[in-house]
Write an enzyme that holds these catalytic residues in place. Structure first.
Site, PDB file in Angstrom:
ATOM      1  N   ARG A 134     -35.002 -25.692 -31.956  1.00 17.14           N
ATOM      2  CA  ARG A 134     -34.163 -26.912 -31.988  1.00 17.14           C
ATOM      3  C   ARG A 134     -33.634 -27.215 -30.593  1.00 17.14           C
ATOM      4  O   ARG A 134     -33.549 -28.379 -30.180  1.00 17.14           O
ATOM      5  CB  ARG A 134     -32.985 -26.714 -32.955  1.00 17.14           C
ATOM      6  CG  ARG A 134     -33.384 -26.795 -34.420  1.00 17.14           C
ATOM      7  CD  ARG A 134     -32.269 -26.290 -35.310  1.00 17.14           C
ATOM      8  NE  ARG A 134     -31.063 -27.094 -35.196  1.00 17.14           N
ATOM      9  CZ  ARG A 134     -29.832 -26.641 -35.454  1.00 17.14           C
ATOM     10  NH1 ARG A 134     -29.643 -25.397 -35.840  1.00 17.14           N
ATOM     11  NH2 ARG A 134     -28.801 -27.440 -35.334  1.00 17.14           N
ATOM     12  N   ASP A 194     -32.706 -18.090 -38.361  1.00 19.61           N
ATOM     13  CA  ASP A 194     -31.864 -18.968 -37.536  1.00 19.61           C
ATOM     14  C   ASP A 194     -32.136 -18.760 -36.053  1.00 19.61           C
ATOM     15  O   ASP A 194     -32.162 -19.721 -35.287  1.00 19.61           O
ATOM     16  CB  ASP A 194     -30.375 -18.748 -37.846  1.00 19.61           C
ATOM     17  CG  ASP A 194     -29.530 -19.721 -37.030  1.00 19.61           C
ATOM     18  OD1 ASP A 194     -29.690 -20.937 -37.212  1.00 19.61           O
ATOM     19  OD2 ASP A 194     -28.754 -19.279 -36.161  1.00 19.61           O
ATOM     20  N   HIS A 233     -14.980 -19.049 -38.935  1.00 17.54           N
ATOM     21  CA  HIS A 233     -16.061 -19.430 -38.014  1.00 17.54           C
ATOM     22  C   HIS A 233     -15.671 -20.709 -37.296  1.00 17.54           C
ATOM     23  O   HIS A 233     -15.238 -21.673 -37.917  1.00 17.54           O
ATOM     24  CB  HIS A 233     -17.368 -19.659 -38.780  1.00 17.54           C
ATOM     25  CG  HIS A 233     -18.481 -20.070 -37.876  1.00 17.54           C
ATOM     26  ND1 HIS A 233     -19.193 -19.155 -37.137  1.00 17.54           N
ATOM     27  CD2 HIS A 233     -18.964 -21.296 -37.538  1.00 17.54           C
ATOM     28  CE1 HIS A 233     -20.084 -19.799 -36.399  1.00 17.54           C
ATOM     29  NE2 HIS A 233     -19.960 -21.099 -36.626  1.00 17.54           N
ATOM     30  N   SER A 268     -27.681 -23.659 -40.465  1.00 22.85           N
ATOM     31  CA  SER A 268     -27.650 -22.624 -39.439  1.00 22.85           C
ATOM     32  C   SER A 268     -26.343 -21.813 -39.543  1.00 22.85           C
ATOM     33  O   SER A 268     -26.359 -20.578 -39.589  1.00 22.85           O
ATOM     34  CB  SER A 268     -27.773 -23.305 -38.062  1.00 22.85           C
ATOM     35  OG  SER A 268     -27.379 -22.446 -37.031  1.00 22.85           O
ATOM     36  N   LYS A 321     -25.736 -17.782 -41.655  1.00 26.36           N
ATOM     37  CA  LYS A 321     -25.197 -16.579 -40.988  1.00 26.36           C
ATOM     38  C   LYS A 321     -23.919 -16.109 -41.673  1.00 26.36           C
ATOM     39  O   LYS A 321     -23.684 -14.920 -41.844  1.00 26.36           O
ATOM     40  CB  LYS A 321     -24.942 -16.884 -39.507  1.00 26.36           C
ATOM     41  CG  LYS A 321     -26.242 -17.021 -38.724  1.00 26.36           C
ATOM     42  CD  LYS A 321     -26.024 -17.437 -37.293  1.00 26.36           C
ATOM     43  CE  LYS A 321     -25.654 -18.881 -37.183  1.00 26.36           C
ATOM     44  NZ  LYS A 321     -25.801 -19.518 -35.907  1.00 26.36           N
TER      45      LYS A 321
HETATM   46  N1  URA Z   1     -23.523 -23.312 -34.357  1.00 21.92           N
HETATM   47  C1  URA Z   1     -24.550 -22.706 -34.996  1.00 21.92           C
HETATM   48  O1  URA Z   1     -24.494 -21.515 -35.285  1.00 21.92           O
HETATM   49  N2  URA Z   1     -25.633 -23.452 -35.314  1.00 21.92           N
HETATM   50  C2  URA Z   1     -25.741 -24.760 -35.026  1.00 21.92           C
HETATM   51  O2  URA Z   1     -26.735 -25.367 -35.345  1.00 21.92           O
HETATM   52  C3  URA Z   1     -24.667 -25.378 -34.345  1.00 21.92           C
HETATM   53  C4  URA Z   1     -23.567 -24.620 -34.028  1.00 21.92           C
END
Ligand code: URA
Length: 433
Positions: free
Chosen positions: A168, A161, A82, A183, A187
């Site tokens: 946010r 999220d 990621h 966050s 995922k």
């Molecule tokens: N990437 C994400 O998936 N969430 C965040 O809060 C910041 C970057």
């Protein structure tokens, strides 16, 4: 348990309990907690922070808010990567085949681009016929037989999220380390990969502007992942300029394939080798140097490139386009952006470059926008380079039917020149494992 009291606890700097956090997240997802209370909660977290235990609870409540993807049908060590976001980031196109060539299993789910960021799925769709929509059986079969597959996200993965991030975004609470960690990790942990390599970007074009914050975020995410029973490493990499040279869709496929053929840009290849070696160290227990040697081998002997071809074929893509780039979508006009004075390149603003590429047609302004696969740009000069007036800074791949003037002006503004010599930062800044 009243939301008011939970918000007040956090506002006053108290540690929240797991049931308190669970009640906030589930209430927000089922609609019983209104946006204004969630916004107040997020702002309280922004100022008061969360400790590791609270962040883990938040991550886990978010992770279990929707579907969970089980990879039980896949034999071997499943690993994911990621990146915390970048421009020109075509890493997944190269890393997946490299890891599959080394015997790891990559069941990759990627997204589309919006605004200044590009998306892996959009890039792959520059290849005629390439399908990112496979059913579960095809997905598992592809990983078991080839070792790598890249599909779009399906199902209802981490709805908490989606809702929290949208709030946010409009309440100035994005850049909070515990909220970012929860966050991202919610995922990643919703998909049952055994290993995870995080590419934490640092610099002007990234969420984390300095190394200290990036290290804190990396440590927190590694800790959350490890506590959840996964093997996790984070690589901290510099994002003071876009990754590689190409920005667009078909042009990024070309740069990715060049890299798989072992003649990609040096900086991009270095990042690939580092991320792949970390994944191999997690999956096969190798020492870093030994792992990096194996990665270098699969790039040099064509095994990684062969895996990419296998993946493209399995997913219905036209392999002839990969073997002969002239068959890929191309721009109808090319131009160059030249320096208007002497100097040294001090910074290439990633967000601005990404927006300029979007305005050329390479990205989406809204979810409905249609991407022009052939347009984009190539950054010819990089941070630290000495420039003379008239030097080509970027090659432009244009659609002549669009008015490209504002995009080109934006691009010029994004490439900052200094009169003083500038030393480029190294690409790999740290590794946290
Ligand atoms: N990437 C994400 O998936 N969430 C965040 O809060 C910041 C970057």
């Amino acid at each position: 348990m009243r939301a008011y009291d939970i918000i007040k606890h956090k506002r006053d700097g108290k540690k929240l309990t797991q049931p308190e956090i669970a009640s906030i997240v589930s209430g927000f997802v089922d609609g019983s907690l209104p946006d204004y209370q969630m916004a107040a909660f997020l702002m309280a977290v922004y100022f008061r922070g969360m400790d590791e235990e609270e962040t883990y609870w938040l991550t886990d409540c978010m992770r279990t808010s929707g579907d969970l993807i089980n990879l039980d049908g896949i034999e071997g060590f499943t690993v994911d990567k990621h990146s915390t976001g970048g421009v020109g980031d075509k890493t997944s196109l190269v890393l997946g085949p490299v890891l599959a060539a080394l015997g790891l299993k990559v069941a990759k789910m990627s997204g589309r681009g919006l605004g200044h960021t590009g998306g892996t799925i959009d890039k792959l769709e520059a290849i005629k016929g390439f399908s990112c929509e496979l059913n579960t059986r095809q997905f598992i079969d592809a990983v078991n037989s080839i070792g790598v597959v890249i599909v779009g996200q399906t199902g209802n993965l981490v709805p908490a999220d989606k809702k929290i991030y949208a709030l946010r975004d409009v309440t100035a609470t994005v850049d909070s380390i515990p909220l970012i960690a929860a966050s991202i990790m919610s995922k990643k942990l919703a998909v049952a990969n055994k290993g995870l390599v995080l590419d934490v970007k640092v610099g002007s074009g990234a969420f984390m502007k300095n190394l200290e914050d990036a290290r804190e975020l990396a440590r927190l995410m590694v800790k959350i992942g490890t506590q959840a029973g996964r093997k996790v490493t984070a690589v901290l990499s510099n994002m003071d300029e876009p990754l590689g040279e190409m920005i667009g869709n078909a042009v990024e496929v070309i740069e990715a394939v060049d890299t798989l053929r072992n003649h990609g840009p040096q900086s991009f290849t270095c990042l690939i080798k580092t991320l792949a070696a970390e994944a191999l160290a997690l999956g096969a227990g190798l020492k870093r140097e030994e792992a990096e040697k194996k990665v270098t081998e699969v790039l040099a002997d064509g095994r990684a490139y062969a895996k990419f071809l296998e993946m493209v074929k399995f997913q219905g893509g036209d392999v002839a386009m990969i073997e002969d780039y002239s068959k890929l979508p191309a721009a109808r006009k090319t131009d160059t952006l030249k320096a208007d004075r002497d100097g040294y390149i001090s910074k290439i603003d990633c967000e601005e470059i990404g927006l300029a590429a979007m305005m050329l047609g390479a990205g989406r302004e809204t979810k409905e926008s249609v991407i022009d696969m052939g347009v984009g740009l190539k950054l010819v000069k990089h941070v630290g380079d000495k420039i003379s007036k008239g030097d080509v800074l970027a090659e432009l791949y244009l659609n002549p039917e669009r008015d490209n003037s504002r995009a080109i002006e934006r691009l010029r503004e994004a490439i900052k020149l200094s009169d003083n010599k500038v030393v480029a930062q190294k690409l790999i800044l740290d590794i946290v494992s």
